[in-house]
Design an enzyme around this catalytic site. Sequence first.
Site, PDB file in Angstrom:
ATOM      1  N   HIS A 477       2.142   9.790  -0.657  1.00 61.47           N
ATOM      2  CA  HIS A 477       0.705   9.405  -0.107  1.00 61.47           C
ATOM      3  C   HIS A 477       0.296   8.173  -0.023  1.00 61.47           C
ATOM      4  O   HIS A 477       0.040   7.385   0.867  1.00 61.47           O
ATOM      5  CB  HIS A 477      -0.414  10.611  -0.499  1.00 61.47           C
ATOM      6  CG  HIS A 477      -1.671  10.507   0.199  1.00 61.47           C
ATOM      7  ND1 HIS A 477      -1.861  11.530   1.105  1.00 61.47           N
ATOM      8  CD2 HIS A 477      -2.617   9.774   0.081  1.00 61.47           C
ATOM      9  CE1 HIS A 477      -3.169  11.149   1.472  1.00 61.47           C
ATOM     10  NE2 HIS A 477      -3.668  10.104   0.800  1.00 61.47           N
ATOM     11  N   GLU A 478       0.144   7.690  -1.485  1.00 59.68           N
ATOM     12  CA  GLU A 478      -0.277   6.332  -1.668  1.00 59.68           C
ATOM     13  C   GLU A 478       0.388   5.257  -1.118  1.00 59.68           C
ATOM     14  O   GLU A 478       0.155   4.421  -0.706  1.00 59.68           O
ATOM     15  CB  GLU A 478      -0.684   6.068  -3.118  1.00 59.68           C
ATOM     16  CG  GLU A 478      -1.616   7.276  -3.583  1.00 59.68           C
ATOM     17  CD  GLU A 478      -2.915   7.146  -2.857  1.00 59.68           C
ATOM     18  OE1 GLU A 478      -3.424   6.365  -2.142  1.00 59.68           O
ATOM     19  OE2 GLU A 478      -3.605   8.412  -2.981  1.00 59.68           O
TER      20      GLU A 478
END
Length: 685
Positions: A477-478
């Site tokens: 995600h990051e």
Amino acid sequence: MNPFFTSYTYIPFDKITLSDYLPAFQKGIEEEDKEIQAIVNNPEPPTFANTIEAMEYIGQLLSKVRSVFFNLLSAETSDDMEALAQEVSPMLSRHSSDIILNRPLFQRIKAVYEDHLSDNFRRLSTEQATLLQHRYKDFADNGANLTDEQQDILRQLREETSLLSIQFTQNVLAATNAFILHLTDESDLEGMPENIKEMGRHEARQRNLDGYVYTLKGPSYAAFIKYCTKRNLRESIYMASASLAFQPGDNNNTDIVRQIVNKHREIAQLLGFATYADYALSDRMAENTHNVYDLLDRLLQAYMPKAQQDIKEIADLYYADNQISPSSLSPDDPRLFQPWDYPFYANKLRQQRYDLDPEELRAYLPLQQVKQGIFNLATRLYGITFRPNTQAPLYHPDVEAYDVIDKDGSLLALFYCDFHPREGKKAGAWMTSYDEQYIAPDGTNHRPVISIVTNLTKPTDTTPSLLTLDEVETFLHEFGHALHGIFANTTYPSLSGTNVYWDFVELPSQFMENYSCEPDFLNTFATHYQTQQPLPESIITSIICSRNFDAAYQCVRQVSFGLLDMAYYTLTQPLTADIETFEQQAWQKATILPHIPSTCMSTHFSHIMAGGYSAGYYSYKWAEVLDADAFSLFKQNGIFSATTAQSFRDNILSRGGTEHPMTLYTRFRGQKPTIDALLRRNGII
């Protein structure tokens, strides 16, 4: 010499001291004030170049010190930094207000805007037209048209809100750090996986304590409540987490919540909006509250029946396991299925149904292999490589630095990774930039400095950092956010990278999460950290089959957070209600698990109180609709399709906020998104 006053290639983390910040803030504000005044005093008639474009390249010193200070305030803070934040935040708020409320400056911006509006912006490029419209709207929607008296009120409200947000965050961090669950009786850990025990032993040793210590930091809390067989201990750590910053004492955020919500409403109404949500959504893909509620209601209607069924099955396992007849229990019987039972029995049912133990997976997901797998995925999709940078100073020994090299050999970005929890780091995970990409007036493509900060499982004395599949998702995600910054290729810094609408910014990050359950991706790196044996096919099959386990409840839970956010920020009158009561009423129609008195999420819901997601939490689900729809094209063309990835890079990742996000999305996808791909992915249809 103050490091911020020098020219440097890499941020000199090794030279910056606490005493450097305040002088740098002061000088940065002074320099930007002079630069603003030079634009205002320009004797030439206002043009796009001498007013709008000129504003893009001012305030570089202030931007430099602000990014370092506030990034470290989240990633590596201290009591002294927190105190300094209280001092500089009002100063910065005043400075921002001085710019946005500068009448002569706004008159120049307005003149340029009305001049180009007269011919529908045809004399400008698409990016220039977007920048001009954004700049005008920024000023108009932030008080430039207010009277002097109204502007003074707005300044005060913004300064007060800034301080309240900082105090909210500090209280959450202090309350988180104040709690530990210290266990010395070996029987309290009966049945717990060995690596979770070792996590507790390691934390205890770090604190010079015997036995085991578990905290409210993400990896520790999630592992303990999922595997602890002792119900009273699960209740203890749950109550500490669910009442964070809600308990009486110095760290209580109850009144701060009221003040933050009321300040936001006052600001919006002063600017001519009925509610803060109306104000915030005027610059979002969703556009208005009707569209937000429409999305949340459609999701609730689609997912609630399956979520209720799933929770009933988990509760039935709890009752059967404890030989309890639920029909014989009164509404206040302590043996009723409770929120602290849910993680343990959900995990137990998952294991029974799919023969999948998330802890068993950890051995195949050591951080270093996961990291290399994710880097290699980016290479396969986009042709980029990650080369360790040993020259860049680091702000903590845990941090790693990489040069990101494009397929033509050019430097794309400097990339920092900061993976593990520690005392001075706030909870959660985030991507940030220390420096944006832009094309300087001399034609130089100024490349960005990007960082991801997480709280992934720490290594212990006997094992490396071994991740859960959820933590792999967090990393992906990051990393998706990071790619949005790394690939930025726009002219103007304020439109670069992740400077996009809030409900669009999560698309690149949530898109990357899809790979976490793709066998062809897992097989590229998931091998046992001791035996080097590949992840067995049987486990991969179980991962795929179990992917949608509990997905319906998790969706309903996210919808409930969105409803709470909207309830606060659609208020037209002052919030005076009891916060716990208000919260329960706000998300009542999305409630499945029972509410436990004296617990409250609002007091530690940092996203909507201090994290920029006020009236914007729905954007996670909004972007999830987009990411499922986008990934369906990769599923159609091949999940490693370089051609599809290049289109995603060219049309979305590199374009920042240069055009309306729906324009960018449909250019990539060939159509507008629908909710269908998400419902299929989650097994709802």
